[in-house]
Design a protein around this motif. Structure first.
Motif, mmCIF file in Angstrom:
data_model
loop_
_atom_site.group_PDB
_atom_site.id
_atom_site.type_symbol
_atom_site.label_atom_id
_atom_site.label_comp_id
_atom_site.label_asym_id
_atom_site.label_seq_id
_atom_site.Cartn_x
_atom_site.Cartn_y
_atom_site.Cartn_z
ATOM 1 N N THR A 62 0.974 4.076 -3.165
ATOM 2 C CA THR A 62 0.388 5.376 -2.861
ATOM 3 C C THR A 62 0.445 6.256 -4.097
ATOM 4 O O THR A 62 1.524 6.452 -4.674
ATOM 5 C CB THR A 62 1.144 6.063 -1.714
ATOM 6 N N ARG A 93 0.828 -1.210 0.000
ATOM 7 C CA ARG A 93 0.000 0.000 0.000
ATOM 8 C C ARG A 93 0.860 1.256 0.000
ATOM 9 O O ARG A 93 0.533 2.241 -0.673
ATOM 10 C CB ARG A 93 -0.932 -0.009 1.216
ATOM 11 N N ARG A 94 1.963 1.208 0.722
ATOM 12 C CA ARG A 94 2.876 2.346 0.695
ATOM 13 C C ARG A 94 3.499 2.499 -0.685
ATOM 14 O O ARG A 94 3.654 3.611 -1.196
ATOM 15 C CB ARG A 94 3.971 2.174 1.748
#
Length: 371
Positions: A353, A349-350
């Motif tokens: 982004t 998810r990072r």
């Protein structure tokens, strides 16, 4: 199996019904591994559903990049794929090295290197190459999918610029069927030899890709009311159940040229229905749907572990042993989810982004082709 999770591939919103479909798919695969005499075609149906869903979701991610940035961010795409796929795969390979290596179960220690190499290079579906232990025969599906996703982003980006993405999918489907027919002719009469070839299954991946690219037009074909859509979904699931109960078809040309394309079409319709409302429906169906969502959440690890576990149990083919294998599979998949998949998902998810959109770089979506 192998996808970005239970999002719709378009807005990034969570779609629990997509997870439920993934749960249906892994349940079908596990039925075949547990009792292939009764559920001879369930694995074929489950894999086709997985591939169709994967094509839909991954194409959604790629289209979001094209719409937002005017390009595909290949580093982010392949980095996210690696974070999704490799941690659970490395865990199951570690288990394999212990069970078939250190313990020596099945007595094929000489295949250790071949098995790990084929798994990590995604070549388990290619002929003339060593594939290693039969406990990991199922990794041909991962190989087929990842080979497809090496090519599809490049093809889609080029087609997108020329506003020909849907035309490319149509050509791909026809080309896949022609290539499949050619491999069947080459291997005839031993048709089963084409089972793990990428040409036998690419039509299912392309069905999902085409569905995402033509989603708005396809959605107009659905019934307008919620009750009618639920009835259609039940009917489509019944079709998949009927196909799953067919005797094993892997040695017939009909499976590759007729049944898999039909299953992909039914799967695409189900994916379209499931990509709608975000909430599970209320009523008697809610509890089983929640179970399917939970199963779908751990489906990739369950797929990785199920065949090896059944093989390590001796592949007995009895209902009791099948249930034991399924229970151990779910235990291993749950451990995998908590130990490696959730931490990797946080990193992913990072990684994913979004960058600030650059309006001047956006390429508009291709217009609908003339009817």
């Amino acid at each position: 199996m192998r996808d970005p999770g239970g999002t719709d591939g378009i807005t990034g919103a969570r779609r629990p019904l997509l997870d439920a479909l993934r749960g249906v798919a892994i349940a079908l695969v596990m039925l075949t591994h547990a009792d292939s005499a009764t559920f001879g075609s369930a694995g074929m149906v489950g894999v086709t559903l997985f591939f169709t869903l994967s094509g839909y979701l991954i194409t959604g991610l790629l289209v979001r990049d094209l719409e937002r940035y005017g390009r595909i961010r290949y580093g982010r795409f392949f980095g996210a794929r690696a974070l999704r796929l490799l941690p659970p795969l490395l865990l199951v390979l570690a288990g394999y090295l212990v069970i078939e290596g250190a313990v020596g179960l099945l007595g094929r220690r000489e295949l250790l290197g071949q098995t790990v190499l084929a798994a990590l290079t995604y070549t388990s579906n290619l002929p003339l190459l060593p594939h290693g232990s039969g406990s990991f025969f199922h990794l041909w599906t991962l190989a087929t999918e990842e080979q497809f996703y090496l090519l599809w982003p490049l093809v889609l980006a080029l087609a997108w610029r020329h506003r020909a993405a849907r035309a490319v999918v149509l050509v791909g489907v026809l080309g896949s069927l022609a290539a499949c027919a050619a491999t069947i002719g080459y291997e005839w009469p031993d048709v089963a030899r084409v089972y793990a070839l990428p040409t036998s299954w690419s039509v299912a991946l392309l069905a999902g890709c085409g569905l995402r690219l033509g989603r708005e037009r396809a959605a107009r074909l659905l019934p307008g009311t919620g009750g009618s859509r639920r009835a259609l979904g039940v009917a489509l699931l019944a079709v998949l159940a009927a196909l799953a109960l067919l005797p094993g078809l892997s040695a017939t040309a009909a499976m590759y040229l007729l049944v898999i394309p039909l299953t992909a079409a039914v799967s695409a319709a189900l994916v379209l229905l499931a990509s709608g409302p975000t909430a599970l429906p209320s009523g008697p169906a809610r509890a089983p749907l929640r179970l399917l969502v939970a199963l779908g959440t751990v489906s990739y690890a369950a797929y990785l572990w199920n065949l090896p576990i059944q093989q390590w149990l001796g592949d007995p083919g009895t209902p009791g042993a099948g249930l034991l294998g399924a229970a151990l599979t779910l235990l291993a998949a749950t451990v995998s989810w908590w130990a490696v998949e959730r931490p990797a998902a946080a990193l992913r998810r990072r990684w994913e982004t979004p960058e600030p959109a650059r309006a001047h770089a956006v390429v508009p979506a291709a217009p609908e082709p003339a009817a």
